[in-house]
Enzyme design. Structure first.
Site, short mmCIF file in Angstrom:
data_model
loop_
_atom_site.label_atom_id
_atom_site.label_comp_id
_atom_site.label_asym_id
_atom_site.label_seq_id
_atom_site.Cartn_x
_atom_site.Cartn_y
_atom_site.Cartn_z
N GLN A 1 1.98 80.13 42.53
CA GLN A 1 1.32 81.42 42.68
C GLN A 1 1.21 81.79 44.17
O GLN A 1 0.64 81.03 44.96
CB GLN A 1 -0.07 81.37 42.03
CG GLN A 1 -0.85 82.68 42.09
CD GLN A 1 -0.23 83.78 41.24
OE1 GLN A 1 0.23 83.53 40.12
NE2 GLN A 1 -0.22 84.99 41.75
N ASP B 1 9.86 82.12 38.05
CA ASP B 1 9.88 83.38 38.80
C ASP B 1 11.27 83.76 39.29
O ASP B 1 11.43 84.82 39.91
CB ASP B 1 8.91 83.30 39.98
CG ASP B 1 7.47 83.50 39.54
OD1 ASP B 1 7.25 84.25 38.57
OD2 ASP B 1 6.56 82.90 40.14
N LYS C 1 -2.13 85.52 33.17
CA LYS C 1 -0.93 84.77 32.77
C LYS C 1 -1.29 83.71 31.73
O LYS C 1 -0.61 83.58 30.71
CB LYS C 1 -0.30 84.09 34.01
CG LYS C 1 0.36 85.07 34.96
CD LYS C 1 0.86 84.40 36.24
CE LYS C 1 1.38 85.47 37.21
NZ LYS C 1 1.89 84.93 38.46
#
Ligand code: NAP
Length: 273
Positions: free
Chosen positions: A89, A111, A46
């Protein structure tokens, strides 16, 4: 059979994103809780992609189970006007993930997992949608695969992939069947589908017997066997029946990473898909 080459498309998006990002000041904050080898790899990918297009990234580490520090950090990042987006995460050992996600300001929720963003997806007024979901849609669009009226069978009903994907595809006028571990006679649903999307995490679960000729296969699964990666589809037995198929690696994975940048740009510009 043609590959749905997510890696190639994701690489092509770099120059497009670079141009857009150069006019914007985008800062991504990633929070990692504890140590997890898979998370290390995902986070590294990422950061690499984001930095390649000019997105700045700050990585924060919190100890396992330290909910107090995590809450404080999320609060600080929410209130920091320099921070464009936040990624928590998963997994976050010893702490309730859903509870912590809900603390993220929904306008910084890269997200797309906060209640507000999921509700907007539910009522077909999409704002920020989960990166894997957006990545699959963009990849299908890129290869001019129409979703309108398509019979789509999704296998796997996780909060991060299967469920939001079902909503997003319904929003695009697909007819969606959502299967899971308790589904009886899975092949009845997969065999009838124009597009089969598997997000299970069982290597080679879907063999050629499960799909019809001319099917489009989207493989979200990432499974490690003896140091190499494979998906949920038995690639060798499916490939002769499929019109299109995503490789693993190199299909949905790179698209998911690209969509982090896509979502950050949308947040910064306040313009959604
Ligand atoms: P998850 O939370 O691990 O859940 C798996 C889902 O598969 C559940 O809904 C489960 O059903 C269903 N399932 C399990 N065994 C099954 C079977 N035999 N037949 C049919 N369905 C079955 O799912 P996830 O987090 O979405 O991850 C799924 C896979 O995708 C993993 O390999 C993960 O690494 C990968 N992934 C890849 C990306 C990417 O960017 N490429 C992104 C996210 C995840 P129940 O609900 O009944 O338990």
């Amino acid at each position: 059979m043609q590959l749905l080459d997510g890696k190639k498309y994701s690489d092509e998006l770099v120059s497009e994103y670079k141009k857009i990002v150069s006019d914007l000041d985008i800062l991504l904050s990633i929070i990692q809780v504890g140590n997890n080898i898979s998370s290390d790899i995902y986070i590294r990918n990422k950061i690499k992609y984001c930095e390649s297009v000019g997105v700045k990234v700050n990585l924060y580490h919190i100890d396992n189970g330290d909910e107090k520090s995590l809450k404080e950090l999320i609060n600080n990042l929410n209130n920091d006007s320099k921070v464009t987006g936040i990624i928590l995460q998963s997994p976050i050992p010893g702490i309730d993930f859903n509870k912590m996600v809900e603390l993220i300001d929904s306008s910084k929720d890269v997200d797309g997992l906060t209640k507000n963003n999921i509700y907007n997806l539910y009522i077909n007024n999409e704002t920020i949608i989960p990166c894997t979901v957006k990545g699959i849609i963009k990849l299908l669009e890129h290869y001019k695969i129409s979703l309108k009226g398509a019979n789509v069978c999704i296998i796997g009903r996780s909060n991060i992939v299967g469920k939001p994907l079902a909503l997003a595809l319904e929003n695009r006028d697909a007819t969606v069947t959502l299967c899971h571990s308790k589904t009886k006679d899975l092949h009845l649903y997969t065999k009838n589908a124009d597009i089969v999307i598997s997000a299970v995490g069982i290597p080679k679960l879907i063999t050629g017997d499960y799909v019809k000729n001319g099917v489009i296969c989207v493989d979200v699964g990432i499974n490690r066997i003896n140091n190499s990666l494979c998906g949920d589809f038995d690639y060798e037995s499916v490939k002769d029946k499929a019109l299109f198929i995503t490789p693993v690696p190199g299909g949905v994975g790179p698209m998911t990473v690209s969509m982090i940048v896509d979502n950050l740009i949308a947040m910064k510009k306040n313009s959604y898909i």
